[in-house]
Design an enzyme around this catalytic site. Sequence first.
Site, PDB file in Angstrom:
ATOM      1  N   LYS A 130       0.870  -1.186   0.000  1.00 53.14           N
ATOM      2  CA  LYS A 130       0.000   0.000   0.000  1.00 53.14           C
ATOM      3  C   LYS A 130       0.898   1.224   0.000  1.00 53.14           C
ATOM      4  O   LYS A 130       2.023   1.176   0.486  1.00 53.14           O
ATOM      5  CB  LYS A 130      -0.868   0.013   1.262  1.00 53.14           C
ATOM      6  CG  LYS A 130      -2.121   0.827   1.130  1.00 53.14           C
ATOM      7  CD  LYS A 130      -3.226   0.004   0.511  1.00 53.14           C
ATOM      8  CE  LYS A 130      -4.478   0.802   0.270  1.00 53.14           C
ATOM      9  NZ  LYS A 130      -5.581  -0.087  -0.139  1.00 53.14           N
ATOM     10  N   ASP A 170      -7.061   4.214  -4.413  1.00 57.18           N
ATOM     11  CA  ASP A 170      -7.697   4.085  -3.098  1.00 57.18           C
ATOM     12  C   ASP A 170      -8.299   5.469  -2.829  1.00 57.18           C
ATOM     13  O   ASP A 170      -8.540   6.230  -3.778  1.00 57.18           O
ATOM     14  CB  ASP A 170      -6.673   3.654  -2.027  1.00 57.18           C
ATOM     15  CG  ASP A 170      -7.333   3.187  -0.726  1.00 57.18           C
ATOM     16  OD1 ASP A 170      -7.778   2.032  -0.665  1.00 57.18           O
ATOM     17  OD2 ASP A 170      -7.404   3.980   0.240  1.00 57.18           O
TER      18      ASP A 170
HETATM   19  P1  NDP Z   1     -12.929   7.683  -2.727  1.00 58.72           P
HETATM   20  O1  NDP Z   1     -11.841   8.680  -2.599  1.00 58.72           O
HETATM   21  O2  NDP Z   1     -13.551   7.446  -4.053  1.00 58.72           O
HETATM   22  O3  NDP Z   1     -14.102   8.025  -1.697  1.00 58.72           O
HETATM   23  C1  NDP Z   1     -13.853   8.095  -0.354  1.00 58.72           C
HETATM   24  C2  NDP Z   1     -15.147   8.452   0.346  1.00 58.72           C
HETATM   25  O4  NDP Z   1     -14.974   8.284   1.756  1.00 58.72           O
HETATM   26  C3  NDP Z   1     -15.541   9.892   0.137  1.00 58.72           C
HETATM   27  O5  NDP Z   1     -16.931  10.009   0.194  1.00 58.72           O
HETATM   28  C4  NDP Z   1     -14.882  10.577   1.323  1.00 58.72           C
HETATM   29  O6  NDP Z   1     -15.472  11.792   1.695  1.00 58.72           O
HETATM   30  C5  NDP Z   1     -15.085   9.555   2.400  1.00 58.72           C
HETATM   31  N1  NDP Z   1     -14.025   9.709   3.395  1.00 58.72           N
HETATM   32  C6  NDP Z   1     -12.695   9.610   3.204  1.00 58.72           C
HETATM   33  N2  NDP Z   1     -12.031   9.843   4.343  1.00 58.72           N
HETATM   34  C7  NDP Z   1     -12.977  10.085   5.256  1.00 58.72           C
HETATM   35  C8  NDP Z   1     -12.927  10.380   6.638  1.00 58.72           C
HETATM   36  N3  NDP Z   1     -11.752  10.476   7.278  1.00 58.72           N
HETATM   37  N4  NDP Z   1     -14.110  10.542   7.291  1.00 58.72           N
HETATM   38  C9  NDP Z   1     -15.303  10.452   6.639  1.00 58.72           C
HETATM   39  N5  NDP Z   1     -15.406  10.175   5.319  1.00 58.72           N
HETATM   40  C10 NDP Z   1     -14.269   9.996   4.657  1.00 58.72           C
HETATM   41  O7  NDP Z   1     -12.327   6.321  -2.127  1.00 58.72           O
HETATM   42  P2  NDP Z   1     -12.830   4.842  -2.318  1.00 58.72           P
HETATM   43  O8  NDP Z   1     -14.298   4.793  -2.475  1.00 58.72           O
HETATM   44  O9  NDP Z   1     -11.977   4.198  -3.342  1.00 58.72           O
HETATM   45  O10 NDP Z   1     -12.414   4.192  -0.909  1.00 58.72           O
HETATM   46  C11 NDP Z   1     -13.317   4.106   0.193  1.00 58.72           C
HETATM   47  C12 NDP Z   1     -12.859   2.987   1.115  1.00 58.72           C
HETATM   48  O11 NDP Z   1     -12.840   1.743   0.396  1.00 58.72           O
HETATM   49  C13 NDP Z   1     -11.447   3.150   1.698  1.00 58.72           C
HETATM   50  O12 NDP Z   1     -11.429   2.598   2.987  1.00 58.72           O
HETATM   51  C14 NDP Z   1     -10.601   2.265   0.777  1.00 58.72           C
HETATM   52  O13 NDP Z   1      -9.434   1.828   1.415  1.00 58.72           O
HETATM   53  C15 NDP Z   1     -11.568   1.128   0.526  1.00 58.72           C
HETATM   54  N6  NDP Z   1     -11.304   0.319  -0.656  1.00 58.72           N
HETATM   55  C16 NDP Z   1     -11.205   0.879  -1.892  1.00 58.72           C
HETATM   56  C17 NDP Z   1     -10.995   0.075  -2.986  1.00 58.72           C
HETATM   57  C18 NDP Z   1     -10.963   0.602  -4.372  1.00 58.72           C
HETATM   58  O14 NDP Z   1     -10.878  -0.202  -5.309  1.00 58.72           O
HETATM   59  N7  NDP Z   1     -11.052   1.903  -4.597  1.00 58.72           N
HETATM   60  C19 NDP Z   1     -10.803  -1.379  -2.848  1.00 58.72           C
HETATM   61  C20 NDP Z   1     -11.010  -1.872  -1.510  1.00 58.72           C
HETATM   62  C21 NDP Z   1     -11.230  -1.033  -0.471  1.00 58.72           C
HETATM   63  P3  NDP Z   1     -14.714  13.171   1.373  1.00 58.72           P
HETATM   64  O15 NDP Z   1     -14.983  13.412  -0.078  1.00 58.72           O
HETATM   65  O16 NDP Z   1     -15.329  14.180   2.275  1.00 58.72           O
HETATM   66  O17 NDP Z   1     -13.259  12.927   1.676  1.00 58.72           O
HETATM   67  O1  2IT Z   2      -7.864  -1.690  -0.633  1.00 55.64           O
HETATM   68  C1  2IT Z   2      -7.815  -2.167  -1.786  1.00 55.64           C
HETATM   69  O2  2IT Z   2      -7.967  -3.378  -1.994  1.00 55.64           O
HETATM   70  C2  2IT Z   2      -7.603  -1.258  -2.904  1.00 55.64           C
HETATM   71  N1  2IT Z   2      -7.504  -0.052  -2.699  1.00 55.64           N
HETATM   72  C3  2IT Z   2      -7.463  -1.796  -4.302  1.00 55.64           C
HETATM   73  C4  2IT Z   2      -6.078  -2.323  -4.524  1.00 55.64           C
HETATM   74  C5  2IT Z   2      -5.767  -2.735  -5.938  1.00 55.64           C
HETATM   75  O3  2IT Z   2      -4.572  -3.024  -6.148  1.00 55.64           O
HETATM   76  O4  2IT Z   2      -6.628  -2.776  -6.810  1.00 55.64           O
END
Ligand code: NDP
Ligand code: 2IT
Length: 451
Positions: A130, A170
């Site tokens: 990561k 992420d």
């Molecule tokens: P995005 O940046 O697309 O969206 C993040 C969302 O979470 C936004 O709505 C953001 O709000 C909110 N957020 C972020 N930080 C905070 C905080 N400290 N408190 C409250 N809300 C918060 O990210 P993703 O959707 O990609 O990721 C969301 C989660 O999913 C993370 O935990 C990530 O690790 C996990 N994840 C993502 C994957 C992927 O493929 N993208 C895969 C597996 C897991 P704001 O706009 O106000 O910051």
């Molecule tokens: O938390 C996760 O699994 C991710 N942000 C996606 C990682 C990836 O390599 O697609």
Amino acid sequence: MAATEHVDLEQFVEGVKRRNPGQPEFVQAVHEVAADIFDFIQDKEQYHRYQILRRIAEPDRVVSFRVCWEDDKGNIRVQRGWRVQNNNSIGPYKGGLRFHPSVTESVLKFLAFEQTFKNSLTGLPMGGGKGGANFNPKGKSDHEVMRFCQSFMTELYRHVGADIDVPAGDIGVGAREIGYMFGQYKRITNQFTGVLTGKGLEYGGSLVRTEATGYGVVLFLQNMLETKRDGVAGKTVVVSGSGNVATHAAEKIVQLGGKVVTLSDSEGFIYDPDGIDQDKINWVKAHKTKRRGRISEYAAEFRNAEFHAGRKPWSVPCHVALPCATQNEISGDDATMLIKNGCAAVSEGANMPTDLAGIGVFKAARILYAPGKASNAGGVAVSGLEMSQNSARRSWKEGEVQDLLTGIMRDIHGRCLEYGRDRDGYVDYVRGANIAGFKKVADAMLAYGVV
Ligand code: NDP
Ligand code: 2IT
């Protein structure tokens, strides 16, 4: 101490704390996993003798570097970037990049540790890593984000590669940022290889990668509900976050006949009693990615919707909760409130969204509770499929990738059942995911000897 003398769980966690001062998120993630692994390895001498868990809980390396960039006003800005390469026993390091002001070494170490187990669970050959930076993309122009991404990659390129370490998106890193970073990698190295996943479809990206994490969260939920001869149709669902994972999880719920009533961001949550349908989801997607807007504006756009500033959505009565924002967003009290209001299933989209007290509450209530390392693995799984397509210099059709994702989520669910089912039929998905994820990595490490 003799080589085979065992420490107990408490001593182990104390050691992790001592060696990682000021890194509470990392200690929390290791603690959660260690509790299950200690039980599992109790009678398995080789895992003790070769200190497998101790070694997985020590990243292979942590690279930290300065990232300088110039903002639109000509000010020189300095950020800190990292790549944590946790473990590459079963494949190249693989895991996302997070750009957010809250990013610290502790946060990235917890995420890389979790990723090692998650990637193992997918059944694909990927190790865990990561990275990211304490950069806040909010309020920055496209050019500022581009200059930051280029500067970040100008250091990162030394540490990554299609067979070494393959980052992806992420929080704060989506299609725009991946494009800028891939462009810079290609420019520096003069190589067109699958060094990043989540790429645009024009330059080696995979169909369904954008949707995969959120869709996978709901496919996993569906698998859990099926064990109770139940389904998503008719369920009221509370979702946190409004980014990539949240919007696609909401979309799949709607496709399967459920009703999504909340979304959130770091400023608060919206409650829409009419349900957030596909048209509204499309509005949110465009609002967040194209206009870079805030979720509060949803309430001005859609009649009957309310915005609750500074609050999380867990007080809203629901059958199902999908935390899709960030770590530690569900406390013990939040979990208790969810259960009290009728929540019977939780499928985590975010990584470690439920703290240790919250996990305790869900387990004690014996609801269907899926930890992120199992339920959000669909994203990295399709990243693995993107790597395969890049190596083969091919692009698979949408239906092929969808079918593979569905099969992978079903298989992960099956692996959780294998190690998580109690005698009375209750499934502890946390234990199932931890043990199944651990075993593959651990057995590979045993094969390598002490390296
Ligand atoms: P995005 O940046 O697309 O969206 C993040 C969302 O979470 C936004 O709505 C953001 O709000 C909110 N957020 C972020 N930080 C905070 C905080 N400290 N408190 C409250 N809300 C918060 O990210 P993703 O959707 O990609 O990721 C969301 C989660 O999913 C993370 O935990 C990530 O690790 C996990 N994840 C993502 C994957 C992927 O493929 N993208 C895969 C597996 C897991 P704001 O706009 O106000 O910051
Ligand atoms: O938390 C996760 O699994 C991710 N942000 C996606 C990682 C990836 O390599 O697609």
